[in-house]
Design an enzyme around this catalytic site. Structure first.
Site, PDB file in Angstrom:
ATOM      1  CG  ASN A 101      -1.768   1.342   1.151  1.00  0.00           C
ATOM      2  OD1 ASN A 101      -1.388   2.330   0.925  1.00  0.00           O
ATOM      3  ND2 ASN A 101      -2.917   1.104   1.734  1.00  0.00           N
TER       4      ASN A 101
ATOM      5  CD  GLU B 147      -4.832   4.237   0.899  1.00  0.00           C
ATOM      6  OE1 GLU B 147      -4.311   3.885   2.011  1.00  0.00           O
ATOM      7  OE2 GLU B 147      -5.464   5.549   1.020  1.00  0.00           O
TER       8      GLU B 147
ATOM      9  CG  ASP C 153      -4.720  -2.017   3.378  1.00  0.00           C
ATOM     10  OD1 ASP C 153      -5.045  -2.657   4.523  1.00  0.00           O
ATOM     11  OD2 ASP C 153      -4.518  -0.886   3.613  1.00  0.00           O
TER      12      ASP C 153
ATOM     13  CG  ASN D 102      -8.068  -1.390   5.752  1.00  0.00           C
ATOM     14  OD1 ASN D 102      -7.083  -0.792   6.690  1.00  0.00           O
ATOM     15  ND2 ASN D 102      -8.178  -0.660   4.625  1.00  0.00           N
TER      16      ASN D 102
ATOM     17  CG  ASP E  21      -0.488  -3.982   4.093  1.00  0.00           C
ATOM     18  OD1 ASP E  21      -1.202  -3.512   3.313  1.00  0.00           O
ATOM     19  OD2 ASP E  21      -0.255  -3.480   5.329  1.00  0.00           O
TER      20      ASP E  21
ATOM     21  CG  ASP F  71       0.046   4.830   6.425  1.00  0.00           C
ATOM     22  OD1 ASP F  71       0.046   4.570   4.946  1.00  0.00           O
ATOM     23  OD2 ASP F  71      -1.061   5.366   6.556  1.00  0.00           O
ATOM     24  CG  HIS F  72       0.077   0.166   4.545  1.00  0.00           C
ATOM     25  ND1 HIS F  72      -0.633  -0.687   4.803  1.00  0.00           N
ATOM     26  CD2 HIS F  72      -0.549   1.411   4.526  1.00  0.00           C
ATOM     27  CE1 HIS F  72      -1.659  -0.157   5.262  1.00  0.00           C
ATOM     28  NE2 HIS F  72      -1.972   1.171   4.788  1.00  0.00           N
TER      29      HIS F  72
END
Length: 255
Positions: A7, A34, A146, A148, A217, A246-247
């Site tokens: 991501n 994303e 991802d 989530n 992930d 952030d991933h």
DNA sequence: ATGGTTGCTTAGCAA
């Protein structure tokens, strides 16, 4: 065959990181989530300089997914095509070297019991139905992305702090399990049953500095492909330095 | 309950 999911949290903001990472790591397949940009904003250098085939399913501002591969990508599908009126670009699939590659960006879910939460649970149910309709669990396939959701508390640095959130609550884990039960194996857990390995840390509250991470992930594989698994990795260092996503990239290697 | 940060888009949303 190295297959990686990442991501990237904006393909424009992360263009240099993406190209450098590709150049250094040369995965056979890279699934991105994303993109936060329409298809025409995908950096052409990935194709023109690094010799990757690229299939995108972009969207202005939000969402957006892509598959990059060192060999041709065939039979590309964008979205689930299930008749649901859904403008969000969250699924792209293609075939690379005889492996069906499905790249997903599962809805975050916002706050528990919100409209976004309902959309997340419905999206998981649609994904399960799409797999049943469009794919074959007896053939080589990866479902990367991802998700989530943390599969269990080993995937959460601070379970008490996160237990009621959309990433950890039991309904979310059950929704993910519903997809796994179609016929998938979490490749990371084939090689590592320990807690403490994460793929995402919140930008806020010094999430990475405090290692307040979650593993959301994953690279899932069907059983015939999972039998060919030789290694897995989580590229934690990619969270460091200037302007990281952030991933971090999460990968699996198959013989 | 709120906060904290980042990105896209330009005040507010999404994560």
């Amino acid at each position: 065959m190295k297959i990686v999911t990442w991501n990237i949290n904006s393909v424009r903001a992360r263009q240099e990181r993406l190209l450098n990472w590709l150049d250094r790591n040369t995965p056979d397949v890279l699934c991105l989530q994303e993109l936060k940009a329409p298809d025409e904003d995908f950096p052409p250098a990935a194709e023109e300089e690094l010799d990757y085939y690229v299939e995108t399913f972009g969207q202005k501002t939000y969402n957006g997914v892509a598959i990059l591969a060192r060999s041709p990508i065939t039979d590309v599908v964008r979205g689930m095509g299930d008749g649901v009126d859904d403008p969000q670009s969250r699924l792209i699939a293609g075939t690379v070297g005889g492996i069906r590659v499905v790249c997903v960006y599962v809805p975050n879910g916002g706050e528990p019991d919100s409209d976004k939460w309902a959309y997340k649970l419905a999206w998981y149910a649609r994904l399960r139905a799409w797999l049943e309709r469009s794919c074959d669990p007896t053939q080589p396939l990866v479902l990367c992305g991802d998700f989530n959701v943390t599969p269990d508390d080993r995937d959460v640095a601070r379970p008490e702090e996160w237990k009621d959130t959309v990433l950890c609550r039991s309904e979310a884990r059950a929704a993910l399990q519903g997809v796994v039960d179609w016929g998938l194996v979490d490749t990371f857990r084939l090689r590592n049953d320990q807690p403490g390995v994460y793929s995402w840390w919140d930008y806020r509250m010094l999430g990475f500095a405090k290692d307040n991470g979650l593993r959301i992930d994953m690279v899932y594989a069907t059983r015939p492909l999972a039998e060919r698994l030789t290694d897995v990795f989580v590229d934690r260092d990619e969270r460091k330095g200037q302007r990281p996503s952030d991933h971090v990239p999460v990968g699996a290697i198959f013989s």
